[in-house]
Design a protein around this motif. Structure first.
Motif, PDB file in Angstrom:
ATOM      1  N   HIS A 171     -15.180   1.145   7.170  1.00  0.00           N
ATOM      2  CA  HIS A 171     -14.863   1.043   8.603  1.00  0.00           C
ATOM      3  C   HIS A 171     -16.026   0.532   9.466  1.00  0.00           C
ATOM      4  CE1 HIS A 171     -12.122   3.909   6.681  1.00  0.00           C
ATOM      5  NE2 HIS A 171     -11.231   3.421   7.516  1.00  0.00           N
ATOM      6  N   CYS A 225      -0.211   2.080   6.518  1.00  0.00           N
ATOM      7  CA  CYS A 225      -1.586   1.725   6.122  1.00  0.00           C
ATOM      8  C   CYS A 225      -2.011   0.348   6.607  1.00  0.00           C
ATOM      9  CB  CYS A 225      -1.749   1.831   4.613  1.00  0.00           C
ATOM     10  SG  CYS A 225      -0.941   0.493   3.686  1.00  0.00           S
ATOM     11  N   GLY A 283       0.844  -1.201   0.000  1.00  0.00           N
ATOM     12  CA  GLY A 283       0.000   0.000   0.000  1.00  0.00           C
ATOM     13  C   GLY A 283       0.872   1.239   0.000  1.00  0.00           C
ATOM     14  N   CYS A 284       1.310   1.609   1.190  1.00  0.00           N
ATOM     15  CA  CYS A 284       2.131   2.825   1.313  1.00  0.00           C
ATOM     16  C   CYS A 284       3.625   2.516   1.265  1.00  0.00           C
ATOM     17  CB  CYS A 284       1.806   3.512   2.634  1.00  0.00           C
ATOM     18  SG  CYS A 284       2.205   2.494   4.074  1.00  0.00           S
ATOM     19  N   LYS A 341      -5.820   1.704   7.308  1.00  0.00           N
ATOM     20  CA  LYS A 341      -6.494   2.623   6.379  1.00  0.00           C
ATOM     21  C   LYS A 341      -7.355   1.841   5.388  1.00  0.00           C
ATOM     22  CE  LYS A 341      -3.878   6.243   7.687  1.00  0.00           C
ATOM     23  NZ  LYS A 341      -3.021   5.565   8.667  1.00  0.00           N
ATOM     24  N   CYS A 342      -8.546   2.386   5.121  1.00  0.00           N
ATOM     25  CA  CYS A 342      -9.390   1.873   4.042  1.00  0.00           C
ATOM     26  C   CYS A 342      -9.884   3.068   3.246  1.00  0.00           C
ATOM     27  CB  CYS A 342     -10.575   1.068   4.582  1.00  0.00           C
ATOM     28  SG  CYS A 342     -11.722   0.595   3.263  1.00  0.00           S
ATOM     29  N   ARG A 343      -9.460   3.148   2.014  1.00  0.00           N
ATOM     30  CA  ARG A 343      -9.849   4.289   1.180  1.00  0.00           C
ATOM     31  C   ARG A 343     -11.294   4.172   0.722  1.00  0.00           C
ATOM     32  NH1 ARG A 343      -5.122   6.831  -1.556  1.00  0.00           N
ATOM     33  NH2 ARG A 343      -6.512   7.257  -3.269  1.00  0.00           N
ATOM     34  N   CYS A 344     -11.867   2.969   0.807  1.00  0.00           N
ATOM     35  CA  CYS A 344     -13.250   2.793   0.375  1.00  0.00           C
ATOM     36  C   CYS A 344     -14.243   3.086   1.488  1.00  0.00           C
ATOM     37  CB  CYS A 344     -13.479   1.377  -0.132  1.00  0.00           C
ATOM     38  SG  CYS A 344     -12.499   0.962  -1.580  1.00  0.00           S
ATOM     39  N   GLY A 345     -13.774   3.340   2.695  1.00  0.00           N
ATOM     40  CA  GLY A 345     -14.683   3.712   3.787  1.00  0.00           C
ATOM     41  C   GLY A 345     -15.502   2.566   4.333  1.00  0.00           C
ATOM     42  N   CYS A 351      -7.320  -3.264   1.038  1.00  0.00           N
ATOM     43  CA  CYS A 351      -6.845  -3.101   2.423  1.00  0.00           C
ATOM     44  C   CYS A 351      -7.175  -4.284   3.322  1.00  0.00           C
ATOM     45  CB  CYS A 351      -7.519  -1.864   3.031  1.00  0.00           C
ATOM     46  SG  CYS A 351      -9.307  -2.123   3.248  1.00  0.00           S
TER      47      CYS A 351
END
Ligand code: FES
Ligand code: FES
Length: 155
Positions: A141, A47, A41-42, A135-139, A104
């Motif tokens: 959570h 992340c 990822g990073c 981290k989840c960029r797709c939200g 993620c």
């Protein structure tokens, strides 16, 4: 000159040759052993997409030198459970339909599995605390928290 390193991954021994023992464990797992569950990822330890267990502890493999993993037990997502016999947290992620892009998810599952092992019935605050920093960029959570609670009920 290449150095030989022995890794035990998901219960199986592997010998690999590395030019640089400081190479990230993530590269060894993905590029040398073809284990693609831990994701890049990073690349900076920020992340969690690259998470594996080393001697049972969640570790960011992108910032872990492969030499540090020698002689220790490494578990990847593929070693947590199988499609026929998934780990309760894997089953819960399916039942709660957590993944969106899925990139993620490795990090959340590996971290949650360790959390549930150490704290089988966590409060929501303990879940949030235990998953801090991922981290989840797709939200996804909220679905992730539901899945961890579900796994805690069913484990
Ligand atoms: S890829 Fe390792 S923490 Fe982001
Ligand atoms: S499901 Fe897409 S980044 Fe988390």
């Amino acid at each position: 000159m290449a150095q030989r390193i022995r890794l035990e991954v998901n219960g199986k021994p592997h010998d690999i040759a590395v030019d640089d023992p400081a190479m990230p464990l993530l590269y060894a797992l993905r590029d040398e052993l073809g284990l693609n569950n831990p994701h890049f990822g990073c690349g900076l330890g920020q992340c969690g997409a690259c998470m594996v267990h080393v001697d049972g502890q969640p570790v960011r493999s992108c910032v872990t030198p492969v030499s540090q993993a020698q002689g220790r037990k490494i578990t990847t997502l593929a070693g947590l459970g199988t499609p026929e016999h998934p780990h309760p947290i894997q089953q819960a992620f399916v039942e709660e339909q957590v993944p969106q892009c899925g990139y993620c998810i490795n990090g959340w599952i590996m971290t949650a599995a360790a959390l549930l092992r150490d704290t089988p019935h966590p409060t929501e605050a303990q879940i949030r605390d235990g998953l801090l920093g991922l981290k989840c960029r797709c939200g996804t959570h909220l679905a992730i928290i539901r899945a961890v609670k579900r796994a805690a009920r069913t484990a």
